[in-house]
Design a protein around this motif. Structure first.
Motif, PDB file in Angstrom:
ATOM      1  N   VAL A 263       0.812  -1.314  -0.167  1.00 18.55           N
ATOM      2  CA  VAL A 263      -0.045   0.123  -0.025  1.00 18.55           C
ATOM      3  C   VAL A 263       0.890   1.258   0.030  1.00 18.55           C
ATOM      4  CG1 VAL A 263      -1.820   1.256   1.305  1.00 18.55           C
ATOM      5  CG2 VAL A 263      -1.813  -1.205   1.389  1.00 18.55           C
ATOM      6  N   THR A 264       0.640   2.181  -0.963  1.00 16.41           N
ATOM      7  CA  THR A 264       1.376   3.269  -1.178  1.00 16.41           C
ATOM      8  C   THR A 264       0.800   4.613  -0.895  1.00 16.41           C
ATOM      9  OG1 THR A 264       0.881   3.645  -3.666  1.00 16.41           O
ATOM     10  CG2 THR A 264       2.790   2.198  -2.979  1.00 16.41           C
ATOM     11  N   HIS A 265      -0.706   4.509  -0.894  1.00 10.81           N
ATOM     12  CA  HIS A 265      -1.432   5.708  -0.614  1.00 10.81           C
ATOM     13  C   HIS A 265      -2.772   5.268   0.140  1.00 10.81           C
ATOM     14  CE1 HIS A 265       1.036   6.899  -4.162  1.00 10.81           C
ATOM     15  NE2 HIS A 265       0.931   8.141  -3.605  1.00 10.81           N
ATOM     16  N   LYS A 266      -2.965   5.899   1.067  1.00  9.82           N
ATOM     17  CA  LYS A 266      -4.365   5.736   1.855  1.00  9.82           C
ATOM     18  C   LYS A 266      -4.762   7.084   2.395  1.00  9.82           C
ATOM     19  CE  LYS A 266      -6.710   3.065   5.470  1.00  9.82           C
ATOM     20  NZ  LYS A 266      -6.459   2.233   6.630  1.00  9.82           N
ATOM     21  N   GLY A 267      -5.793   7.433   2.363  1.00 15.71           N
ATOM     22  CA  GLY A 267      -6.394   8.772   2.664  1.00 15.71           C
ATOM     23  C   GLY A 267      -7.938   8.966   2.878  1.00 15.71           C
ATOM     24  N   TYR A 268      -8.288  10.021   3.751  1.00 17.38           N
ATOM     25  CA  TYR A 268      -9.538  10.243   3.619  1.00 17.38           C
ATOM     26  C   TYR A 268      -9.813  11.582   2.976  1.00 17.38           C
ATOM     27  CZ  TYR A 268     -10.397   6.298   6.970  1.00 17.38           C
ATOM     28  OH  TYR A 268     -10.340   5.090   7.369  1.00 17.38           O
ATOM     29  N   MET A 269     -11.190  11.955   2.564  1.00 17.87           N
ATOM     30  CA  MET A 269     -11.631  13.448   2.131  1.00 17.87           C
ATOM     31  C   MET A 269     -12.839  13.128   2.666  1.00 17.87           C
ATOM     32  SD  MET A 269      -9.960  13.818  -1.857  1.00 17.87           S
ATOM     33  CE  MET A 269      -8.451  12.929  -2.140  1.00 17.87           C
ATOM     34  N   VAL A 270     -13.513  14.415   2.896  1.00 15.68           N
ATOM     35  CA  VAL A 270     -14.840  14.641   3.543  1.00 15.68           C
ATOM     36  C   VAL A 270     -15.461  16.020   3.071  1.00 15.68           C
ATOM     37  CG1 VAL A 270     -14.054  15.262   5.664  1.00 15.68           C
ATOM     38  CG2 VAL A 270     -16.453  14.687   5.548  1.00 15.68           C
ATOM     39  N   GLU A 271     -16.698  15.978   2.678  1.00 10.35           N
ATOM     40  CA  GLU A 271     -17.306  17.217   2.377  1.00 10.35           C
ATOM     41  C   GLU A 271     -18.307  17.504   3.704  1.00 10.35           C
ATOM     42  OE1 GLU A 271     -20.716  19.003  -0.343  1.00 10.35           O
ATOM     43  OE2 GLU A 271     -18.637  18.635  -1.497  1.00 10.35           O
ATOM     44  N   LEU A 272     -18.107  18.692   4.346  1.00  9.80           N
ATOM     45  CA  LEU A 272     -18.741  19.082   5.377  1.00  9.80           C
ATOM     46  C   LEU A 272     -19.934  20.220   4.896  1.00  9.80           C
ATOM     47  CD1 LEU A 272     -16.112  19.237   8.057  1.00  9.80           C
ATOM     48  CD2 LEU A 272     -17.525  17.513   7.469  1.00  9.80           C
ATOM     49  N   GLU A 273     -21.048  20.173   5.588  1.00  7.75           N
ATOM     50  CA  GLU A 273     -22.031  21.115   4.837  1.00  7.75           C
ATOM     51  C   GLU A 273     -22.816  21.425   6.471  1.00  7.75           C
ATOM     52  OE1 GLU A 273     -25.292  21.182   1.453  1.00  7.75           O
ATOM     53  OE2 GLU A 273     -25.560  19.692   2.975  1.00  7.75           O
ATOM     54  N   LYS A 274     -23.094  22.930   6.219  1.00  5.34           N
ATOM     55  CA  LYS A 274     -23.748  23.570   7.448  1.00  5.34           C
ATOM     56  C   LYS A 274     -25.299  23.736   7.033  1.00  5.34           C
ATOM     57  CE  LYS A 274     -23.480  27.699  10.028  1.00  5.34           C
ATOM     58  NZ  LYS A 274     -22.631  29.046  10.331  1.00  5.34           N
ATOM     59  N   ASP A 275     -26.161  23.207   8.002  1.00  3.10           N
ATOM     60  CA  ASP A 275     -27.409  22.950   7.773  1.00  3.10           C
ATOM     61  C   ASP A 275     -27.939  24.627   7.510  1.00  3.10           C
ATOM     62  OD1 ASP A 275     -27.549  20.587   8.239  1.00  3.10           O
ATOM     63  OD2 ASP A 275     -27.719  20.506  10.530  1.00  3.10           O
ATOM     64  N   VAL A 276     -28.632  24.770   6.660  1.00  2.00           N
ATOM     65  CA  VAL A 276     -29.449  25.932   6.245  1.00  2.00           C
ATOM     66  C   VAL A 276     -30.849  26.174   7.347  1.00  2.00           C
ATOM     67  CG1 VAL A 276     -30.828  27.364   4.715  1.00  2.00           C
ATOM     68  CG2 VAL A 276     -28.834  25.752   4.067  1.00  2.00           C
ATOM     69  N   GLN A 277     -30.554  27.269   8.160  1.00  6.00           N
ATOM     70  CA  GLN A 277     -31.784  27.481   9.040  1.00  6.00           C
ATOM     71  C   GLN A 277     -32.899  27.832   8.525  1.00  6.00           C
ATOM     72  OE1 GLN A 277     -31.266  26.472  12.366  1.00  6.00           O
ATOM     73  NE2 GLN A 277     -29.073  25.598  11.789  1.00  6.00           N
TER      74      GLN A 277
END
Length: 277
Positions: A263-277
């Motif tokens: 294994v040469t690469h391993k990682g995470y990406m995440v998109e976070l979103e803010k709730d619209v009030q």
């Protein structure tokens, strides 16, 4: 209010918002946690769950990254300063790269965003396999009609040569058969969580062999980033006290050197979103 024998002094307490700018002014934040294969802190830890590995990666990225980039669609991107890497073109031919997408909702735009963002951040035009992990739901909610839009988004990406193979996670034999017979781009992999079934069910194994679907096991939680874990991570890394943030999608990528299994690469990406009030 403070009083003494001869004086009376009034103190006014002013609440100051110390939330970092992206989390106070943007509606979406993307976190690229970088290649954790080279992160010594993770390597030294005892066996982690995927949720613990993910939250540790997010916390490290937000706590150590001093800058971010902004785009026109009100999205800010944090890239881990010490671990951020793209996959070089001269490496690509010798690697098998898998991308697993964890959806938070039955939203086809999450599929497109997750694939396009991950490819862009890795400097790639295609990966070998994309595994789609559907949102946690009850048996009553799960049916082909809610799968179709997200699977069609995956098919659209496949038609554009963004991956060679597509796969699923945690589908029973009946659900897998239903998806396989309806779909144009067929799933060729189905991952099963052995925490929820100790052995691969025989009917699933038999059907997968008949239609040439490969079965693998995994140990990912059904919800990879629970709200409480995310909020605690944001608080501990950047002192973000706003409880209105949630994740839209998480991706995990890993690359293996062909015929060597390293294994040469391993990682995470995440998109976070803010709730619209």
């Amino acid at each position: 209010l403070y009083k003494s024998d001869n004086h009376q002094v009034t103190f006014h307490v002013v609440m100051v918002d110390i939330t970092p700018e992206p989390f106070s002014t943007s509606s979406r934040v993307i976190v690229n946690c970088g290649n954790i294969v080279s992160w010594n802190k993770i390597r030294k830890k005892a066996i982690l769950t995927s949720t613990e590995e993910l939250t540790s990666s997010i916390e490290n990225t937000l706590a150590t990254t001093q800058s971010y980039t902004s785009s026109e669609n009100d999205t800010c991107t944090f890239r881990n300063t010490g671990l951020y890497q793209t996959i070089k073109e001269d490496e690509r031919a010798n690697l098998t790269i898998t991308l697993k997408i964890f959806l938070s909702e039955w939203d086809e735009t999450q599929v497109t965003s997750a694939i396009d963002t991950s490819l862009s951040e890795l400097g790639l035009s295609t990966v070998d396999t994309v595994i789609l992990s559907f949102p946690p739901c009850t048996d009553h909610e799960f049916n082909l009609d809610i799968i179709k839009p997200v699977w069609q988004a995956l098919e659209d990406a496949a038609y554009k040569n963004k991956m060679k193979y597509v796969g699923t996670a945690d589908l029973t034999k009946d659900r897998l058969k239903c998806l396989f017979e309806w779909s144009s781009v067929k799933p060729r992999i189905n991952q099963m969580n052995l925490a929820h079934c100790c052995i691969i069910p025989q009917d699933l194994a038999t059907y997968a062999k008949e239609v040439n679907i490969r079965l693998f096991t995994h140990n990912d939680e059904r919800c990879i980033l629970p709200v409480n874990d995310l909020q605690q991570t944001l608080k501990s890394s950047l002192n973000v006290m706003d409880l209105s943030w949630h994740y839209r999608w998480v991706t995990r990528y890993h690359s293996v050197i062909n015929r060597r299994g390293i294994v040469t690469h391993k990682g995470y990406m995440v998109e976070l979103e803010k709730d619209v009030q």
